[in-house]
Write an enzyme that holds these catalytic residues in place. Structure first.
Site, PDB file in Angstrom:
ATOM      1  N   MET A 274       0.806  -1.221   0.000  1.00 44.55           N
ATOM      2  CA  MET A 274       0.000   0.000   0.000  1.00 44.55           C
ATOM      3  C   MET A 274       0.842   1.274   0.000  1.00 44.55           C
ATOM      4  SD  MET A 274      -3.111  -0.993  -0.122  1.00 44.55           S
ATOM      5  CE  MET A 274      -3.884   0.583   0.203  1.00 44.55           C
ATOM      6  N   ARG A 275       2.171   1.134   0.025  1.00 44.80           N
ATOM      7  CA  ARG A 275       3.000   2.339   0.088  1.00 44.80           C
ATOM      8  C   ARG A 275       2.808   3.203  -1.153  1.00 44.80           C
ATOM      9  NH1 ARG A 275       7.644   0.264   1.509  1.00 44.80           N
ATOM     10  NH2 ARG A 275       7.528   0.820   3.707  1.00 44.80           N
ATOM     11  N   ALA A 276       2.604   2.579  -2.301  1.00 46.09           N
ATOM     12  CA  ALA A 276       2.433   3.342  -3.536  1.00 46.09           C
ATOM     13  C   ALA A 276       1.192   4.231  -3.461  1.00 46.09           C
ATOM     14  CB  ALA A 276       2.329   2.400  -4.729  1.00 46.09           C
TER      15      ALA A 276
END
Length: 684
Positions: A274-276
């Site tokens: 989910m970092r993107a």
């Protein structure tokens, strides 16, 4: 202090400048990785950014740059209650590639900690960079354990130093900027993901633009102060714009429709984790603030995707970073349309087919990419007609249309696979990696020794044992142990090192049959992937016709080796001796350049040698030359067919190594493969 080159005087490089400015507006974006060829103003732009950063207010005398408005309660120099602040320029701290762990995170005085119980801490570069810029040039050449420490601090906003039960923590929030030349090797995918944005830079091919670059650079070199003065107004205006965007940033609205576009884009491009999504949201918000708007638009999302996603789509080191902009536009449009239908509500005309059917063009549901299997032409090796001329039998290179002297066009490689572990015997002292046993700074403790230079890894038991016999003579009266510097012992540790894996690939006519050469390329590609994962340097020597050539000098860039392999033509005679001698020359030079990195020679051949007088005997003498120098080696036997001559096995015995077939090379093969590549040679 030298006058930096003005940021506003940089010609072109729009993506580079935008990526840096967005991080200056919102450091929460997570830094930027600048990838590009040498001589493209990467370092110049980063150093120029420091002059645009707003000044910071710090507690006087605090080595960790605490903010007087909200000082760090755990600051080693604290507490800082009611401290008055002073303003100074934001720092740009450069991390050298050869820096030690203590130089990066700081060092504890172990002697004082043991004898006095005092946490005497000398700050490192992470403390110096707090509330400023940390710049790592050639970040891809930085040791892996340093990169791990660096990115952990960037993610947590704090640095932790642990030494034998003594720990120190301090704040470490900084703008992380890394630059790299992909020709020198890639970063691991999990490390790429920790950089918020990435930009690709290249020299302009426009003549007028190149002329302007040279003109400005020469003017700066002749009179740096005068050149900077001519750009002072533009610099001041840009500095004010950054401050204005920072002030506007908390007011920018990130609506549900925009969030849906961000989530749909990350899902469509199959990025991990989910970092993107979070980085894209922060980047789009910073773009809106930079434009002076209080609401994020679809154009902001599109630009954020182009900066935040390309480096997160790599699945292996041979994938080129990039983004399909047509697919990006389609995804954004579909997400916007879905949001519009959701907002308007669903009426009878918009109800889907109750049977689950969609449009005839296949656009509904499933998430199937535009290209369909039926639209593809059969590739080589899939039963297409292109394979028909390739079914020449083993040992018949002189068949019509496939003479031994004729050069064949390059063929595609087979799919790579996971290979067996190959390692160099003995205990080395090379750069940290994951292949062969070595004495390293990290790993399991195997013993103790007197420190050579500064103490980095204390062996507590050995230190106490060395100090214990002298306590009465030293007048010990209390409970504490009286420790002298001569008592300190450094822990010796054993881990893994990276090696130089030199591939010597037979590209002669005897290897030219399409199916066999495709399998050979697939095997070498698999070994290259294994070398990438084990932090090796790689080189590539090929031989065919009358001679051998160095297709790729030793490098950390395995994708460069893969690209050379894909374009490798085949045909001609088999000068095996020339290939081995060329490999010997390469290793001789590398031993002088990097004596601690041990080589592993991988010869990919069917063992045949043709051309010139006594080619087999000459190849044997060349092989024994490697054996005399103690070079660890393995021969990948590419011979196939019912009748096998065993020439590759004989070559392996001459080299003092071992021979493995293509099937045995696979990690999931039933046949066993000895890990130590010389074990089979000793048994023989």
């Amino acid at each position: 202090m030298s006058t930096p080159y003005p940021f506003t005087a940089i010609v072109g490089q729009d993506d580079l400048r935008l990526g840096l400015l967005l991080n200056a507006v919102s450091p929460a974006v997570g830094g930027v990785l600048v990838r590009g060829e040498k001589g493209t103003a990467k370092s110049t732009a980063v150093r120029a950014l420091a002059a645009l950063m707003p000044e910071v207010s710090v507690v006087p005398g605090c080595r960790f740059s605490c903010d007087p408005g909200s000082p760090d309660p755990a600051c080693p120099d604290g507490p800082h209650a009611d401290a008055a602040g002073v303003s100074r320029a934001a720092r740009t701290v450069e991390l050298p590639v050869g820096a030690s762990e203590d130089r990066l995170v700081g060092a504890l005085d172990i002697e004082r900690a043991l004898s006095e119980g005092v946490k005497a801490f000398e700050p490192g570069l992470l403390a110096d960079a707090h509330r400023g810029i940390l710049y790592v040039d050639e970040v891809n050449l930085l040791h892996d354990h340093l990169v791990d420490l660096l990115l952990d601090a960037a993610a947590m906003g704090a640095s932790y130093v642990e030494r034998e039960g003594v720990s120190v923590r301090h704040a470490a929030r900084f703008l992380l900027v890394g630059t790299m030349n992909p020709e020198e090797g890639e970063l691991r995918p999990q490390l790429l993901d920790r950089f918020g944005l990435t930009v690709e830079v290249a020299a302009s091919r426009d003549t007028d633009e190149r002329v302007e670059v040279v003109r400005r650079r020469l003017a700066y070199d002749d009179d740096p102060e005068g050149f900077a003065a001519r750009w002072a107004a533009e610099e001041s205006a840009l500095r004010e714009r950054i401050a204005t965007a920072r002030a506007l940033l908390p007011q920018v609205l990130l609506g549900d429709g925009v969030l849906r576009q961000i989530a749909a884009t990350c899902a469509a491009f199959e990025v991990d984790g989910m970092r993107a999504d979070i980085v894209m949201a922060r980047t789009a918000t910073a773009l809106a603030a930079w434009a002076g708007r209080e609401e994020v638009t679809a154009d902001d999302v599109r630009q954020a995707a182009l900066l935040a996603l390309p480096h997160r789509r790599r699945r292996n080191p041979f994938d080129a970073p990039g983004l399909d902009e047509d697919k990006l536009d389609q995804t954004l449009d579909e997400a916007a349309g879905d949001q519009g239908r959701s907002d308007e509500g669903r009426n009878d005309d918009d109800d889907p087919d109750p049977d689950g059917g969609g449009n005839d063009d296949g656009g509904g549901g499933g998430g199937v990419p535009p290209q369909a299997d039926g639209d593809r032409t059969p590739s080589q090796g899939e039963g297409g007609s292109d394979d028909t001329p390739s079914q020449a039998p083993e040992g018949a290179p002189d068949a019509p249309g496939r003479s031994a002297g004729a050069e064949q066009q390059p063929v595609a490689s087979a799919e790579p696979f996971r290979t067996k572990m190959l390692s160099v015997p003995g205990l080395g002292e090379g750069a940290a990696g994951r292949r062969s046993r070595a004495r390293t700074e990290h790993g399991r403790t195997t013993g103790a020794r007197r420190p050579q230079g500064s103490l980095t890894k204390l062996h507590l038991a050995a230190t106490v044992q060395a100090a214990a016999p002298h306590q009465r003579a030293r007048g010990r009266s209390g409970r504490g142990l009286v420790v002298r510097r001569d008592d300190l012992r450094q822990a010796t540790r054993e881990g893994r090192e990276g090696n130089l894996v030199l591939f010597v690939v037979d590209a002669s006519g005897s290897m030219a049959a399409r199916q066999r050469m495709s399998a050979v390329k697939g095997a070498v590609l698999s070994l290259l992937l294994d070398a990438y994962q084990r932090r090796d340097k790689v080189g590539l020597v090929t031989f065919r016709g009358k001679d051998a050539e160095v297709a790729l000098p030793p490098t950390s860039s395995v994708d460069a080796a893969a690209s050379r392999l894909e374009s490798l033509p085949t045909g001609g005679r088999t000068p095996l001796a020339a290939g081995l001698l060329k490999a010997h020359d390469v290793l001789r030079v590398e031993r002088l350049r990097d004596p601690s990195r041990r080589p592993l020679l991988v010869v990919v051949t069917d063992g045949r040698a043709t051309g010139g007088p006594e080619p087999v005997a000459l190849a044997g003498r060349a092989a024994r030359l490697h054996r005399a120098e103690g070079t660890a080696s393995v021969v990948v036997d590419c011979e196939s067919g019912y009748v096998r001559l065993g020439l590759a096995g004989e070559l392996a015995r001459e080299l003092g190594g071992t021979a493995v077939t293509l099937d045995e090379l696979r990690a999931d093969s039933i046949a066993g493969l000895v890990k130590d590549v010389t074990a089979a040679g000793r048994a023989a």
